[in-house]
Design a protein around this motif. Structure first.
Motif, PDB file in Angstrom:
ATOM      1  N   GLY A 132       0.814  -1.218   0.000  1.00  0.00           N
ATOM      2  CA  GLY A 132       0.000   0.000   0.000  1.00  0.00           C
ATOM      3  C   GLY A 132       0.843   1.261   0.000  1.00  0.00           C
ATOM      4  N   VAL A 133       1.934   1.230   0.744  1.00  0.00           N
ATOM      5  CA  VAL A 133       2.846   2.380   0.772  1.00  0.00           C
ATOM      6  C   VAL A 133       3.516   2.545  -0.586  1.00  0.00           C
ATOM      7  N   TYR A 134       3.977   1.432  -1.168  1.00  0.00           N
ATOM      8  CA  TYR A 134       4.568   1.516  -2.504  1.00  0.00           C
ATOM      9  C   TYR A 134       3.563   2.090  -3.511  1.00  0.00           C
ATOM     10  N   PHE A 135       2.317   1.672  -3.404  1.00  0.00           N
ATOM     11  CA  PHE A 135       1.276   2.182  -4.305  1.00  0.00           C
ATOM     12  C   PHE A 135       1.144   3.695  -4.155  1.00  0.00           C
ATOM     13  N   MET A 136       1.124   4.164  -2.918  1.00  0.00           N
ATOM     14  CA  MET A 136       0.995   5.607  -2.690  1.00  0.00           C
ATOM     15  C   MET A 136       2.210   6.380  -3.207  1.00  0.00           C
ATOM     16  N   LEU A 137       3.358   5.730  -3.205  1.00  0.00           N
ATOM     17  CA  LEU A 137       4.579   6.356  -3.720  1.00  0.00           C
ATOM     18  C   LEU A 137       4.713   6.168  -5.239  1.00  0.00           C
ATOM     19  N   ASP A 138       3.724   5.528  -5.846  1.00  0.00           N
ATOM     20  CA  ASP A 138       3.712   5.252  -7.276  1.00  0.00           C
ATOM     21  C   ASP A 138       4.858   4.330  -7.701  1.00  0.00           C
ATOM     22  N   ARG A 139       5.280   3.480  -6.786  1.00  0.00           N
ATOM     23  CA  ARG A 139       6.292   2.459  -7.076  1.00  0.00           C
ATOM     24  C   ARG A 139       5.534   1.167  -7.375  1.00  0.00           C
ATOM     25  N   LEU A 140       4.939   1.147  -8.544  1.00  0.00           N
ATOM     26  CA  LEU A 140       3.947   0.126  -8.876  1.00  0.00           C
ATOM     27  C   LEU A 140       4.525  -1.275  -9.003  1.00  0.00           C
ATOM     28  N   ASP A 141       5.708  -1.404  -9.556  1.00  0.00           N
ATOM     29  CA  ASP A 141       6.296  -2.742  -9.685  1.00  0.00           C
ATOM     30  C   ASP A 141       6.516  -3.373  -8.310  1.00  0.00           C
ATOM     31  N   GLU A 142       6.989  -2.562  -7.358  1.00  0.00           N
ATOM     32  CA  GLU A 142       7.218  -3.083  -6.005  1.00  0.00           C
ATOM     33  C   GLU A 142       5.894  -3.388  -5.303  1.00  0.00           C
ATOM     34  N   ALA A 143       4.887  -2.546  -5.533  1.00  0.00           N
ATOM     35  CA  ALA A 143       3.563  -2.813  -4.963  1.00  0.00           C
ATOM     36  C   ALA A 143       3.013  -4.125  -5.508  1.00  0.00           C
ATOM     37  N   LEU A 144       3.164  -4.315  -6.813  1.00  0.00           N
ATOM     38  CA  LEU A 144       2.686  -5.539  -7.459  1.00  0.00           C
ATOM     39  C   LEU A 144       3.377  -6.771  -6.879  1.00  0.00           C
ATOM     40  N   THR A 145       4.679  -6.686  -6.694  1.00  0.00           N
ATOM     41  CA  THR A 145       5.436  -7.804  -6.123  1.00  0.00           C
ATOM     42  C   THR A 145       4.937  -8.140  -4.721  1.00  0.00           C
ATOM     43  N   ASP A 146       4.729  -7.109  -3.894  1.00  0.00           N
ATOM     44  CA  ASP A 146       4.278  -7.365  -2.521  1.00  0.00           C
ATOM     45  C   ASP A 146       2.853  -7.910  -2.480  1.00  0.00           C
ATOM     46  N   TYR A 147       1.949  -7.350  -3.284  1.00  0.00           N
ATOM     47  CA  TYR A 147       0.578  -7.878  -3.290  1.00  0.00           C
ATOM     48  C   TYR A 147       0.568  -9.330  -3.771  1.00  0.00           C
ATOM     49  N   THR A 148       1.393  -9.651  -4.742  1.00  0.00           N
ATOM     50  CA  THR A 148       1.478 -11.025  -5.223  1.00  0.00           C
ATOM     51  C   THR A 148       2.029 -11.942  -4.129  1.00  0.00           C
ATOM     52  N   SER A 149       2.999 -11.445  -3.371  1.00  0.00           N
ATOM     53  CA  SER A 149       3.515 -12.227  -2.239  1.00  0.00           C
ATOM     54  C   SER A 149       2.413 -12.535  -1.238  1.00  0.00           C
ATOM     55  N   VAL A 150       1.571 -11.544  -0.960  1.00  0.00           N
ATOM     56  CA  VAL A 150       0.463 -11.757  -0.021  1.00  0.00           C
ATOM     57  C   VAL A 150      -0.493 -12.804  -0.577  1.00  0.00           C
ATOM     58  N   ILE A 151      -0.836 -12.691  -1.841  1.00  0.00           N
ATOM     59  CA  ILE A 151      -1.764 -13.652  -2.449  1.00  0.00           C
ATOM     60  C   ILE A 151      -1.187 -15.066  -2.390  1.00  0.00           C
ATOM     61  N   ASN A 152       0.119 -15.183  -2.576  1.00  0.00           N
ATOM     62  CA  ASN A 152       0.754 -16.503  -2.490  1.00  0.00           C
ATOM     63  C   ASN A 152       0.745 -17.048  -1.060  1.00  0.00           C
ATOM     64  N   LEU A 153       0.823 -16.148  -0.069  1.00  0.00           N
ATOM     65  CA  LEU A 153       0.845 -16.574   1.332  1.00  0.00           C
ATOM     66  C   LEU A 153      -0.556 -16.786   1.899  1.00  0.00           C
ATOM     67  N   LYS A 154      -1.452 -15.828   1.611  1.00  0.00           N
ATOM     68  CA  LYS A 154      -2.776 -15.851   2.236  1.00  0.00           C
ATOM     69  C   LYS A 154      -3.749 -15.031   1.387  1.00  0.00           C
ATOM     70  N   PRO A 155      -4.317 -15.621   0.352  1.00  0.00           N
ATOM     71  CA  PRO A 155      -5.187 -14.849  -0.548  1.00  0.00           C
ATOM     72  C   PRO A 155      -6.446 -14.337   0.149  1.00  0.00           C
ATOM     73  N   ALA A 156      -6.843 -13.135  -0.255  1.00  0.00           N
ATOM     74  CA  ALA A 156      -8.063 -12.528   0.280  1.00  0.00           C
ATOM     75  C   ALA A 156      -8.582 -11.507  -0.733  1.00  0.00           C
TER      76      ALA A 156
END
Length: 199
Positions: A132-156
Motif C-alpha cells: 500500500g505504501v509503494y502504491f501511494m509512492l507510485d512504485r507500482l512494480d514493487e507494490a505488485l510484487t508485494d501484493y502477489t507475495s500476499v496472495i501466495n501466502l494468504k489470498p483474500a
C-alpha cells in the motif's frame, strides 16, 4: 477494636476481589471494539492503562482504536510507546508504519515496514501494508510484487482488489479485471485480517 478489624477484613477482601483489573478492562475494550463501539473501547483501554501504565497490550489496543477512528497522531504515540519498551514487536512496527502512512509520511512508513519484514519475513500483513505504501509512492512494480507475495501466502478479496488497482494504474486492464472478479467470486476470504492495516 480487634473484633471490628476482624469483622471488616472479609468485607475489604471481598471488595478488593470485585474490583476489575487492568486485564479485565482490556477484555472489555476488545469486546467494545469488536462490537463497533470505539468510544467505549477507548474508555476501557484508558482505564486499563490507568491501572497499569506499562501494559503494552493496552497501548497497542488503544492505538488500534485511535487508528481506526482517524486519530493517527495518538495511534502513533501508543505504537511508539510499545516499540520503546519492546523493539522486537513486529506488529507495532506495522501499526506505527500504517499510522505514519495515513498521515502521508510514506518514506518513514516504508523504513518501519522493512524493519518489520526483517523481524518476520513471512507475515502477509506486513507485505500488504508495504504494498500500500509503494502504491501511494507510485512504485507500482514493487507494490505488485508485494501484493502477489500476499496472495501466495494468504489470498483474500481485499488483496486482489488492491492488486487489481495496481494493474489498472499500470494500464493492464485485463489483469485488473481478473483480480476484481476473483475478489467478488467468494472463493477467498473477504479480508486478509480483521486488522489488516495494523496487524
Amino acid at each position: 477494636m480487634k473484633k471490628a478489624y476482624l469483622l471488616l477484613l472479609p468485607c475489604l477482601l471481598w471488595a478488593c476481589t470485585t474490583l476489575p483489573t487492568s486485564a479485565e478492562y482490556l477484555l472489555r475494550g476488545d469486546g467494545y471494539f469488536q462490537d463497533g463501539k470505539p468510544e467505549k473501547a477507548l474508555q476501557a483501554y484508558n482505564r486499563a492503562l490507568e491501572l497499569n501504565p506499562d501494559n503494552l497490550e493496552g497501548h497497542a489496543s488503544r492505538g488500534a482504536v485511535y487508528f481506526f477512528t482517524g486519530d493517527y497522531a495518538r495511534a502513533a504515540e501508543d505504537f511508539v510507546f510499545v516499540l520503546n519498551k519492546n523493539p522486537y514487536q513486529v506488529d507495532a512496527y506495522t501499526a506505527y508504519a500504517s499510522a505514519l502512512a495515513a498521515q502521508g509520511d510514506y518514506e518513514n512508513a516504508l523504513v518501519l515496514l522493512n524493519v518489520a519484514l526483517q523481524l518476520n519475513p513471512s507475515k502477509p500483513e506486513i507485505f500488504f501494508s508495504r504494498a500500500g505504501v509503494y502504491f501511494m509512492l507510485d512504485r507500482l512494480d514493487e507494490a505488485l510484487t508485494d501484493y502477489t507475495s500476499v496472495i501466495n501466502l494468504k489470498p483474500a478479496a481485499d488483496v486482489y482488489n488492491a492488486r487489481g488497482a495496481v494493474y489498472e494504474r499500470m494500464g493492464k486492464t485485463d489483469l485488473a479485471q481478473k483480480d476484481f472478479d476473483m475478489a467478488k467470486s467468494g472463493r477467498v476470504p473477504s479480508k486478509l485480517n480483521v486488522y489488516s492495516m495494523i496487524d
